[in-house]
Design an enzyme around this catalytic site. Sequence first.
Site, PDB file in Angstrom:
ATOM      1  N   SER A   1      -6.328-128.470 -31.804  1.00  0.00           N
ATOM      2  CA  SER A   1      -6.301-128.904 -33.200  1.00  0.00           C
ATOM      3  C   SER A   1      -7.651-129.468 -33.615  1.00  0.00           C
ATOM      4  CB  SER A   1      -5.235-129.993 -33.326  1.00  0.00           C
ATOM      5  OG  SER A   1      -5.390-130.683 -34.536  1.00  0.00           O
TER       6      SER A   1
ATOM      7  N   TYR B   1      -0.680-138.290 -29.938  1.00  0.00           N
ATOM      8  CA  TYR B   1      -0.595-136.851 -30.175  1.00  0.00           C
ATOM      9  C   TYR B   1      -1.992-136.217 -30.071  1.00  0.00           C
ATOM     10  CZ  TYR B   1      -0.977-132.629 -32.909  1.00  0.00           C
ATOM     11  OH  TYR B   1      -1.316-131.365 -33.312  1.00  0.00           O
TER      12      TYR B   1
ATOM     13  N   LYS C   1      -3.898-133.455 -27.198  1.00  0.00           N
ATOM     14  CA  LYS C   1      -4.653-132.219 -27.467  1.00  0.00           C
ATOM     15  C   LYS C   1      -5.982-132.253 -26.697  1.00  0.00           C
ATOM     16  CE  LYS C   1      -1.735-130.108 -30.072  1.00  0.00           C
ATOM     17  NZ  LYS C   1      -0.979-129.020 -29.465  1.00  0.00           N
TER      18      LYS C   1
END
Length: 354
Positions: free
Chosen positions: A127, A152, A156
């Site tokens: 992302s 989160y 990644k």
Amino acid sequence: MTKNVLVSGGAGYIGSHVTVELIQAGYNVIVADNLSNCDMTCFEGVKAITGKKDIPFIKIDCCDRDAVFRLFDEYRIDAVIHFAAFKAVGESVAEPIKYYRNNLDSFLNILEAGKNHGGCNILFSSSATVYGETDKLPVTEDSPRQSATSPYGNTKQICEDILRDVVSAAKSYGESMFPGTRKNGPVKGIALRYFNPIGAHPSALIGELPRGVPNNLVPYITQTAIGKRECLSIFGNDYPTPDGTCLRDYIDIVDLAKAHVAAVSRMLDGKMKKDYEIFNIGTGRPVSVYELVTAFEKVNGIKLNYKFAERRAGDVTAIWADPSLANRELKWAAERSIEDTLAAAWAWEKHLAE
Ligand code: UDP
């Protein structure tokens, strides 16, 4: 021989669009999903769009190591596209253990199973969040990653690093030097850093299915337009941008899905220049929240109920991609206009209401 691609999290929003494009490009797809954040709606939509009724669907939790190994025993897997992960930023702040355990364990199991089954090609869904707040825009793949602002986002970054290390270990230690460890097969990896995926398939048979109140802008817009939500809040109109609202790089979901086909083909056709590669997947075009809202109103002929509200904690002012590496190396570029994308998002919301 037709190549087999495992799509973990293949029943979800991005996974279902990628499955369609892979099948249409001639790949065999095996979908694995535990349906923790979706139901079978999109998988059924994939079958309807492709006309392929016998797509293997394996209901497993990728955190179950034995189940993942059994899957690799059962099928010859030529490449994996790994989506199976939790993705709600706010929830990850409240439930970090849940996020680290799920997002890291599932990826480790896929990598380990691939490595121990003679090697694998792994495409990881990363992302643009890894870039954080930056003044140097647009961002290239060489732009420094900033410390993640949520668990989160951190998963990644960590998964990118795990992939890099596993690829490098598989290369260096073809024969395991360490007693008791299994021989490594070759592992190649690509991380795709997505900007803001939006929209739905033009058939309106698959799209985003947020559970509860949507966090993301476009589902919030479409739910407001259909009357499920009363009013859209535009978070902040005092940012240092031309109209005061945040700038993002909104990438059409079908364009994004096609980038996966290009990346998987690059891996399977032996076209990679390095064993671990990273590509930005965006349009290169910044669009403000306000512009997006007015474009939605115009293309769909709808007056949207919205108001300006306080800034949302954790939002960066502006981020958009330099997609030239992907344009050049993957021979891929975003093609659909923001108007077409917003029309598709609205068609999907209306389809859900039928
Ligand atoms: N946004 C907004 N109202 C909403 C949801 C999002 O104004 O109800 C804004 C948000 O502040 C950001 C942009 O829309 O500037 C994109 O947010 P989203 O959550 O879709 O993606 P993000 O860029 O945070 O990953």
